[in-house]
Design an enzyme around this catalytic site. Structure first.
Site, PDB file in Angstrom:
ATOM      1  N   GLU A  36     -66.883  -3.583 -10.069  1.00  0.00           N
ATOM      2  CA  GLU A  36     -66.550  -3.251 -11.455  1.00  0.00           C
ATOM      3  C   GLU A  36     -67.197  -1.938 -11.864  1.00  0.00           C
ATOM      4  O   GLU A  36     -68.387  -1.715 -11.600  1.00  0.00           O
ATOM      5  CB  GLU A  36     -67.057  -4.394 -12.352  1.00  0.00           C
ATOM      6  CG  GLU A  36     -66.122  -4.757 -13.460  1.00  0.00           C
ATOM      7  CD  GLU A  36     -64.810  -5.359 -12.957  1.00  0.00           C
ATOM      8  OE1 GLU A  36     -63.848  -4.577 -12.793  1.00  0.00           O
ATOM      9  OE2 GLU A  36     -64.747  -6.570 -12.736  1.00  0.00           O
ATOM     10  N   THR A  38     -66.757   0.826 -10.621  1.00  0.00           N
ATOM     11  CA  THR A  38     -67.020   1.645  -9.440  1.00  0.00           C
ATOM     12  C   THR A  38     -65.874   2.617  -9.193  1.00  0.00           C
ATOM     13  O   THR A  38     -66.046   3.609  -8.491  1.00  0.00           O
ATOM     14  CB  THR A  38     -67.182   0.756  -8.190  1.00  0.00           C
ATOM     15  OG1 THR A  38     -66.109  -0.192  -8.186  1.00  0.00           O
ATOM     16  CG2 THR A  38     -68.509   0.016  -8.192  1.00  0.00           C
ATOM     17  N   ASP A  39     -64.692   2.344  -9.778  1.00  0.00           N
ATOM     18  CA  ASP A  39     -63.518   3.147  -9.366  1.00  0.00           C
ATOM     19  C   ASP A  39     -63.588   4.593  -9.837  1.00  0.00           C
ATOM     20  O   ASP A  39     -63.125   5.478  -9.132  1.00  0.00           O
ATOM     21  CB  ASP A  39     -62.178   2.466  -9.738  1.00  0.00           C
ATOM     22  CG  ASP A  39     -61.946   2.252 -11.217  1.00  0.00           C
ATOM     23  OD1 ASP A  39     -62.864   2.468 -12.029  1.00  0.00           O
ATOM     24  OD2 ASP A  39     -60.807   1.857 -11.565  1.00  0.00           O
ATOM     25  N   SER A  70     -39.011  -3.961 -26.232  1.00  0.00           N
ATOM     26  CA  SER A  70     -39.852  -5.016 -25.662  1.00  0.00           C
ATOM     27  C   SER A  70     -39.645  -6.315 -26.420  1.00  0.00           C
ATOM     28  O   SER A  70     -39.611  -6.323 -27.654  1.00  0.00           O
ATOM     29  CB  SER A  70     -41.326  -4.605 -25.761  1.00  0.00           C
ATOM     30  OG  SER A  70     -42.141  -5.731 -25.539  1.00  0.00           O
ATOM     31  N   GLY A 125     -54.865  -7.482 -23.772  1.00  0.00           N
ATOM     32  CA  GLY A 125     -56.237  -7.438 -24.284  1.00  0.00           C
ATOM     33  C   GLY A 125     -57.158  -8.445 -23.629  1.00  0.00           C
ATOM     34  O   GLY A 125     -58.261  -8.690 -24.112  1.00  0.00           O
ATOM     35  N   SER A 129     -55.180  -6.313 -17.135  1.00  0.00           N
ATOM     36  CA  SER A 129     -54.348  -5.146 -16.797  1.00  0.00           C
ATOM     37  C   SER A 129     -52.893  -5.261 -17.226  1.00  0.00           C
ATOM     38  O   SER A 129     -51.987  -4.910 -16.463  1.00  0.00           O
ATOM     39  CB  SER A 129     -54.412  -4.844 -15.293  1.00  0.00           C
ATOM     40  OG  SER A 129     -55.698  -4.457 -14.958  1.00  0.00           O
ATOM     41  N   SER A 131     -51.574  -3.312 -19.362  1.00  0.00           N
ATOM     42  CA  SER A 131     -51.049  -1.941 -19.470  1.00  0.00           C
ATOM     43  C   SER A 131     -50.661  -1.381 -18.113  1.00  0.00           C
ATOM     44  O   SER A 131     -49.620  -0.743 -17.972  1.00  0.00           O
ATOM     45  CB  SER A 131     -52.040  -0.975 -20.106  1.00  0.00           C
ATOM     46  OG  SER A 131     -53.038  -1.593 -20.803  1.00  0.00           O
ATOM     47  N   GLU A 163     -51.900   7.252 -18.151  1.00  0.00           N
ATOM     48  CA  GLU A 163     -52.867   6.574 -19.021  1.00  0.00           C
ATOM     49  C   GLU A 163     -54.003   7.515 -19.443  1.00  0.00           C
ATOM     50  O   GLU A 163     -54.428   7.509 -20.593  1.00  0.00           O
ATOM     51  CB  GLU A 163     -53.418   5.317 -18.332  1.00  0.00           C
ATOM     52  CG  GLU A 163     -54.243   4.503 -19.297  1.00  0.00           C
ATOM     53  CD  GLU A 163     -54.236   3.005 -19.034  1.00  0.00           C
ATOM     54  OE1 GLU A 163     -53.425   2.530 -18.223  1.00  0.00           O
ATOM     55  OE2 GLU A 163     -55.061   2.318 -19.667  1.00  0.00           O
ATOM     56  N   ASP A 175     -56.605  -0.529 -11.459  1.00  0.00           N
ATOM     57  CA  ASP A 175     -55.611  -1.473 -11.988  1.00  0.00           C
ATOM     58  C   ASP A 175     -54.199  -1.106 -11.547  1.00  0.00           C
ATOM     59  O   ASP A 175     -53.398  -1.974 -11.177  1.00  0.00           O
ATOM     60  CB  ASP A 175     -55.687  -1.515 -13.520  1.00  0.00           C
ATOM     61  CG  ASP A 175     -57.073  -1.894 -14.008  1.00  0.00           C
ATOM     62  OD1 ASP A 175     -57.866  -2.400 -13.192  1.00  0.00           O
ATOM     63  OD2 ASP A 175     -57.357  -1.664 -15.195  1.00  0.00           O
TER      64      ASP A 175
HETATM   65  C1  GLA Z   1     -60.699  -1.128 -16.517  1.00  0.00           C
HETATM   66  C2  GLA Z   1     -60.173   0.184 -15.942  1.00  0.00           C
HETATM   67  C3  GLA Z   1     -60.407   0.257 -14.437  1.00  0.00           C
HETATM   68  C4  GLA Z   1     -61.849  -0.077 -14.069  1.00  0.00           C
HETATM   69  C5  GLA Z   1     -62.290  -1.354 -14.770  1.00  0.00           C
HETATM   70  C6  GLA Z   1     -63.745  -1.640 -14.553  1.00  0.00           C
HETATM   71  O1  GLA Z   1     -59.936  -2.194 -16.031  1.00  0.00           O
HETATM   72  O2  GLA Z   1     -58.796   0.323 -16.198  1.00  0.00           O
HETATM   73  O3  GLA Z   1     -60.044   1.538 -13.962  1.00  0.00           O
HETATM   74  O4  GLA Z   1     -62.697   0.991 -14.352  1.00  0.00           O
HETATM   75  O5  GLA Z   1     -62.049  -1.310 -16.174  1.00  0.00           O
HETATM   76  O6  GLA Z   1     -63.992  -1.941 -13.222  1.00  0.00           O
END
Ligand code: GLA
Length: 387
Positions: A36, A38-39, A70, A125, A129, A131, A163, A175
Site C-alpha cells: 500500500e 508503494t506504487d 450512467s 468510495g 477502485s 474509478s 486520472e 488500480d
Molecule cells: C489508491 C491509489 C493507488 C495506490 C493506493 C494506495 O488506491 O489509486 O494508486 O496508491 O491508493 O496503495
C-alpha cells in the site's frame, strides 16, 4: 458479471440511443492484498480483481460527439465534444470516461466520438477502485472499437494519465493495472517501476480459507489532499536520501537511511512504511510460492500497523475491523486501498468466517458506527469484452 447484466446494459443503450451498441465490455474493481502506497514510490503491489465490475455498452461516432450516460447517477445523457475536452473542467463521474477519451486523443489515437452507457456494481468510495474500473472499461472498449492495438498495461498508463491530469488526482498505477491485467484465481504481483507482472495463484478456498472484504462505509473521497501530502512526503524522503524513488532504499539499509534523515520525523515515518511495505510484498509472494499461505496472515497485520502508526492513514472504523477480526481468530487483517475509510480485508479459516463477521458487526453497533458491508472475495477476471 452475469450475462443478464450485459444484456440489461445493452438494452438500456438501445433505449437511450435508439440503436444496437457495437459491443459490451466489463472491468473489475480490486482489493489490494499487500503493497500500500508503494506504487508512486516505484515499489511492489499485489492486488486482485473483484467480481464487481463496471460494464459499458459502446458504439463509435465519427462526428466528434461524446455522449455519456450512467444508470448509477441521476440525470440524463451528457453530451460533450471530444475536441473541447479539457483537464480539470469536470468534477463529476463523467470526468473519468471523458478523461480517458482525452488521454487517448492526447496520445495520438484518432478517437472521433462515442455513445456510452455505463452501469457499475463496484461500490463507490469504498476503496475498491470504482474509478479505475470505469476508466479501464472505457479505454478497453475504445481500444477494441478503434483498433488501437494497446495492451492492458498501456491502457492502464493512459487511464492513470487521465486520472492524474484530467481528473486531477495524483494516484499511482496500481488500480488501473489491476483492473486491466488481473486474472481469475490469481493475485497480480506488479513491479510498478518497470510494470513487469507475475500472476500468483491465489486459491484460498482450496486450502480451507477465505478472504473477507469489510466495507466500513466511511467514504474516503475527502482524502485526496491527505493522499497528495503523503506522496509529497515520500518524494521529499527520496530527494533527501539522494535516490530516484524510495524503492531504491535497500531493506538492510533502512536503519542507515532513517539515521541520514536526522530530525525529519514525519518523513522518517513515511520512509519506514514504504521500505518495510515493499519487503512485505516480497515476503507474501515468497510465502505463497512456497505454499505457506497461512503464514501471510501476520504479514498483512504488520502492514496494517505500519499504515496506522507510521503512514497514519487508518481510521477508527478500519482499526476496529482489524482488532475485532484478530480477536475473533483471523489469520491476518489490514486496511486496503488509499485509506482514511473504505475497506479492510480479513484472512480467516473458512470455519471462522461467521463468528468473525458477527463479531465485527456487533463491534460496529456497540461503537455506534454505521453497519459495515461484509462480503467474501475470490480473485476474479480482469477487463474483457463480454459481447
Ligand atoms: C489508491 C491509489 C493507488 C495506490 C493506493 C494506495 O488506491 O489509486 O494508486 O496508491 O491508493 O496503495
Amino acid at each position: 458479471m452475469s450475462v443478464d447484466t450485459a444484456a440489461a446494459v445493452a438494452e438500456r443503450f438501445r433505449e437511450l440511443y435508439g440503436a444496437e451498441p457495437e459491443g459490451v465490455w466489463a472491468a473489475p474493481g480490486r482489493v489490494n492484498l499487500i503493497g500500500e502506497h508503494t506504487d508512486y514510490n516505484d515499489g511492489f503491489v499485489m492486488p486482485f480483481a473483484l467480481p464487481h465490475t463496471a460494464v459499458v455498452a459502446v458504439s463509435r461516432r465519427d462526428d466528434g460527439v461524446l455522449r455519456l450516460h450512467s444508470s448509477d447517477v441521476e440525470g440524463g445523457v451528457v453530451e460533450l465534444r471530444v475536441d473541447e475536452l479539457a483537464p480539470e473542467s469536470d468534477r463529476g463521474w463523467t470526468a473519468y470516461p471523458s478523461g480517458v477519451v482525452w488521454a487517448l486523443r492526447q496520445a495520438g489515437h484518432a478517437v472521433t466520438g462515442a455513445d456510452i452507457h455505463l452501469a457499475s456494481t463496484v461500490p463507490a468510495g469504498a476503496g475498491l477502485s470504482s474509478s479505475a474500473a470505469l476508466e479501464v472499461v472505457v479505454a478497453l472498449a475504445l481500444n477494441d472499437l478503434y483498433e488501437l492495438g494497446q495492451k492492458g498495461w498501456q491502457l492502464a498508463r493512459l487511464c492513470q494519465r487521465a486520472e492524474n491530469v484530467y481528473v486531477g488526482a495524483p494516484v499511482g498505477i496500481m488500480d488501473q493495472t489491476a483492473s486491466a491485467c488481473c486474472q481469475a484465481g490469481h493475485a497480480l504481483f506488479l513491479d510498478t517501476r518497470d510494470l513487469s507482472q507475475k500472476q500468483i495463484p491465489f486459491d484460498l478456498a482450496a486450502e480451507g480459507m477465505r478472504l473477507l472484504v469489510v466495507d466500513t462505509q466511511v467514504k474516503h473521497s475527502h482524502s485526496e489532499g491527505e493522499y497528495g501530502k503523503r506522496r509529497a512526503g515520500c518524494e521529499k524522503g527520496a530527494a533527501l536520501l539522494g535516490v530516484d524513488a524510495l524503492r531504491d532504499i535497500a531493506y538492510d539499509d533502512l536503519d542507515g537511511a532513517l539515521e541520514r534523515l536526522g530530525d525529519e520525523e514525519e518523513v522518517r515515518r513515511l520512509v519506514r512504511h514504504v521500505v518495510t511495505e515493499d519487503q512485505r510484498v516480497e515476503r507474501v509472494v515468497s510465502l505463497l510460492e512456497s505454499g505457506e499461505t497461512r503464514a501471510i496472515g501476520p504479514v498483512l497485520t504488520e502492514g496494517h500497523a505500519s499504515l496506522r502508526d507510521d503512514f497514519r492513514i487508518s481510521c477508527p472504523e478500519l482499526d476496529l475491523v482489524v482488532d475485532t477480526a484478530l480477536a475473533g481468530g483471523a489469520l491476518g487483517a489490514r486496511m486496503t486501498g488509499g485509506g482514511f475509510g473504505g475497506s479492510a480485508i480479513v484472512l480467516a479459516e473458512a470455519a471462522d468466517v461467521e463468528t468473525i463477521t458477527k463479531a465485527v458487526e456487533a463491534a460496529f453497533a456497540a461503537a455506534g458506527f454505521t453497519a459495515p458491508r461484509v462480503f467474501e472475495a475470490v480473485p476474479a477476471a480482469g477487463a474483457r469484452r463480454v459481447s
